[in-house]
Design a protein around this motif. Sequence first.
Motif, PDB file in Angstrom:
ATOM      1  N   LEU A 158       0.866  -1.236   0.054  1.00  0.00           N
ATOM      2  CA  LEU A 158      -0.125   0.015  -0.042  1.00  0.00           C
ATOM      3  C   LEU A 158       1.204   1.183  -0.045  1.00  0.00           C
ATOM      4  O   LEU A 158       0.681   1.992  -0.973  1.00  0.00           O
ATOM      5  N   ILE A 159       1.797   1.220   0.831  1.00  0.00           N
ATOM      6  CA  ILE A 159       2.711   2.284   0.863  1.00  0.00           C
ATOM      7  C   ILE A 159       3.565   2.585  -0.395  1.00  0.00           C
ATOM      8  O   ILE A 159       3.670   3.835  -0.898  1.00  0.00           O
ATOM      9  N   THR A 160       3.826   1.660  -1.030  1.00  0.00           N
ATOM     10  CA  THR A 160       4.902   1.745  -2.354  1.00  0.00           C
ATOM     11  C   THR A 160       3.826   2.194  -3.273  1.00  0.00           C
ATOM     12  O   THR A 160       4.304   3.237  -4.015  1.00  0.00           O
TER      13      THR A 160
ATOM     14  N   MET B  74       9.623   5.763   2.642  1.00  0.00           N
ATOM     15  CA  MET B  74       8.199   5.786   3.309  1.00  0.00           C
ATOM     16  C   MET B  74       7.905   4.163   3.572  1.00  0.00           C
ATOM     17  O   MET B  74       7.179   3.928   4.439  1.00  0.00           O
ATOM     18  N   VAL B  75       8.483   3.416   2.501  1.00  0.00           N
ATOM     19  CA  VAL B  75       8.382   1.976   3.054  1.00  0.00           C
ATOM     20  C   VAL B  75       9.213   1.511   4.274  1.00  0.00           C
ATOM     21  O   VAL B  75       8.575   0.798   4.936  1.00  0.00           O
ATOM     22  N   GLY B  76      10.471   2.094   4.335  1.00  0.00           N
ATOM     23  CA  GLY B  76      11.094   2.072   5.570  1.00  0.00           C
ATOM     24  C   GLY B  76      10.594   2.339   6.785  1.00  0.00           C
ATOM     25  O   GLY B  76      10.681   1.758   7.634  1.00  0.00           O
ATOM     26  N   LEU B  77       9.573   3.288   6.680  1.00  0.00           N
ATOM     27  CA  LEU B  77       9.026   3.869   7.778  1.00  0.00           C
ATOM     28  C   LEU B  77       7.922   2.761   8.256  1.00  0.00           C
ATOM     29  O   LEU B  77       7.638   2.728   9.597  1.00  0.00           O
ATOM     30  N   VAL B  78       7.469   2.075   7.680  1.00  0.00           N
ATOM     31  CA  VAL B  78       6.524   1.073   7.731  1.00  0.00           C
ATOM     32  C   VAL B  78       7.324  -0.047   8.748  1.00  0.00           C
ATOM     33  O   VAL B  78       6.842  -0.499   9.953  1.00  0.00           O
ATOM     34  N   ILE B  79       8.285  -0.327   8.429  1.00  0.00           N
ATOM     35  CA  ILE B  79       9.112  -1.304   9.027  1.00  0.00           C
ATOM     36  C   ILE B  79       9.771  -0.649  10.364  1.00  0.00           C
ATOM     37  O   ILE B  79       9.756  -1.500  11.231  1.00  0.00           O
TER      38      ILE B  79
ATOM     39  N   ALA C 125     -11.298   3.023   7.512  1.00  0.00           N
ATOM     40  CA  ALA C 125     -10.291   4.255   7.059  1.00  0.00           C
ATOM     41  C   ALA C 125     -10.020   4.119   5.599  1.00  0.00           C
ATOM     42  O   ALA C 125      -9.864   5.116   4.763  1.00  0.00           O
ATOM     43  N   LEU C 126      -9.730   2.874   5.063  1.00  0.00           N
ATOM     44  CA  LEU C 126      -9.239   2.663   3.586  1.00  0.00           C
ATOM     45  C   LEU C 126     -10.564   2.963   2.567  1.00  0.00           C
ATOM     46  O   LEU C 126     -10.269   3.421   1.699  1.00  0.00           O
ATOM     47  N   LEU C 127     -11.669   2.642   3.244  1.00  0.00           N
ATOM     48  CA  LEU C 127     -12.795   2.797   2.512  1.00  0.00           C
ATOM     49  C   LEU C 127     -13.291   4.163   2.371  1.00  0.00           C
ATOM     50  O   LEU C 127     -13.634   4.761   1.377  1.00  0.00           O
ATOM     51  N   LEU C 128     -13.171   5.120   3.429  1.00  0.00           N
ATOM     52  CA  LEU C 128     -13.509   6.315   3.583  1.00  0.00           C
ATOM     53  C   LEU C 128     -12.279   7.275   2.902  1.00  0.00           C
ATOM     54  O   LEU C 128     -12.576   8.282   2.413  1.00  0.00           O
ATOM     55  N   SER C 129     -11.087   6.856   3.195  1.00  0.00           N
ATOM     56  CA  SER C 129      -9.888   7.835   2.739  1.00  0.00           C
ATOM     57  C   SER C 129      -8.925   6.812   2.191  1.00  0.00           C
ATOM     58  O   SER C 129      -7.876   6.954   2.859  1.00  0.00           O
ATOM     59  N   PRO C 130      -9.023   6.260   0.895  1.00  0.00           N
ATOM     60  CA  PRO C 130      -8.094   5.289   0.470  1.00  0.00           C
ATOM     61  C   PRO C 130      -6.507   5.784   0.227  1.00  0.00           C
ATOM     62  O   PRO C 130      -5.729   5.081   0.166  1.00  0.00           O
ATOM     63  N   HIS C 131      -6.554   7.024   0.116  1.00  0.00           N
ATOM     64  CA  HIS C 131      -4.995   7.737  -0.192  1.00  0.00           C
ATOM     65  C   HIS C 131      -4.623   8.285   1.162  1.00  0.00           C
ATOM     66  O   HIS C 131      -3.359   9.028   1.028  1.00  0.00           O
ATOM     67  N   GLN C 132      -5.082   8.217   2.346  1.00  0.00           N
ATOM     68  CA  GLN C 132      -4.474   8.657   3.659  1.00  0.00           C
ATOM     69  C   GLN C 132      -3.616   7.350   4.218  1.00  0.00           C
ATOM     70  O   GLN C 132      -4.172   6.753   5.391  1.00  0.00           O
ATOM     71  N   TYR C 133      -2.283   7.666   3.640  1.00  0.00           N
ATOM     72  CA  TYR C 133      -1.469   6.399   4.346  1.00  0.00           C
ATOM     73  C   TYR C 133      -1.176   6.577   5.573  1.00  0.00           C
ATOM     74  O   TYR C 133      -0.436   5.635   6.019  1.00  0.00           O
TER      75      TYR C 133
END
Length: 495
Positions: A43-45, A53-58, A102-110
């Motif tokens: 999703l982040i990618t 930003m991917v590293g921030l997930v880890i 949250a994904l359904l209401l705001s799919p691009h709010q990562y």
Amino acid sequence: MKKLLEGLAVLRVLRHPALLRLWLAQVIYLSVQFTASYAMIVLITNETHSAVMVGLVIIALSLPLVLFGAPAGALVDRLDRRTVLWVSNVVRAFATLLFVLALLLSPHQYIFIYILAFFFSLVGLFFSPAEGAIIPSLVEEEELLPALSLYNLTLNTSQAIGLLILGPLMLNLLPPFSLSLLGARIELRPVETLFLLISALYLLAAVLTATLPRQTRAGHQNKSGGSSLSPAAAASSADERTHPYGLLSEEAGALLSGWQRLRQDLEDGWRLVRNDGVLLDALFQSCFGGLVMLTIAELATTFVQRLLGLPASNTTVIFAPAGIGLVAGSLLVPAVVARLGTLRTMLVGMLGTGLGIALIPPLQWLAHLLLAPHWATHPLFLLALALLTAAVGFGLDLVVVPAQTLMQQRSPDEMRGRVLALFQVLFNGGAIPVMLFMGALTDWLGIVPVTYLLAGSCILAALLTAARALTRSNRDRSSGGRKQQSEAQEQLPVF
């Protein structure tokens, strides 16, 4: 064949119904946990196209371990472990449902992805120690070692299956669909469907753990189902009910003592490691191998997007073969160590991992040159890429498994927990700057130079390990020669 039969013998402990339910819950929890981690990376990618930003997930997944690992373990020791287990799964299930909403209401709010990653890891701090601590009460004393071996085997295998196999396959196989709810039509993407399934599986794990025998602070459940509380423990329990504020103060003191105990354990562990070169190298190699795995997880989606021109969800072409290599490696490492020895096995693993990573960009260049225009999906290229990534996964096992085994063998029984605590702090603490650095470097220089840098780091680590081993060998030989000379002089007759 002997190793295989020993592995099958470990499964005999599952004849205990309570342990079987706990084991099934562990398989479900770990597999979906790392499946969710993979989905969050994808999703982040897709949203940011940034390796940082991917590293921030880890980092979000690692940070709770650094900040709250010690007090969480101390708190679990003071709670009913069965309650900790099922409540943890229920909390994760509802958190996952909120994430889908949250994904359904705001799919691009990562930002919600980072919050979920941090929260999942935070809840896991309570689940894992409670699970390990409850096992001795579910088996006979002579079965404890096989039960703990099964626990560790399931831990490693489920992580590889969830992150490297199940996650990539589910995102590719789940179709989008729509449903009607209260007159509204909801369109679900594969990633949202996946998190709904994850939520349902967490609830199943909660049901499995809720049926375990109840655990108490002062004693554990006996085999007949009765409590083994002593009169003093019963009096203490009654006092807790009468003086809740005193109990709260006691829990706060336990958290503080957890931090203080961690600091003392780290200091004791470092003093031991510093004075043992072999143990220091094993600690370094365990941390290094784990950080290489995290870096591959961080860069895999970026590699697929930028170098292959494929969607991030197609990262299965890297993760799945690497996962197969890891699983195969966990089965074959004992045979390799028996043939080559621990040091040579780790050196072969580091060199093989570095070589496998370094060959991926040239393979992509050759495929682009010889198999155009559809080189990225050509079966010959995909087969060669799968072989390389499987070799990388196998090579990492040749590094990490012997290093962790050596780390435990070189640690005295009374110090082993402190050495493992030092490893966890160094590994999880080191993951934060490494993930940020490699992600920023990828966004700045591109994926190919960073791939070569990662390969070069593996080869450099192998050379450093070999050099330190040779230095120790020469020093030991020299000191041994001086010792023999001194002993010979002592035996000379005196005139």
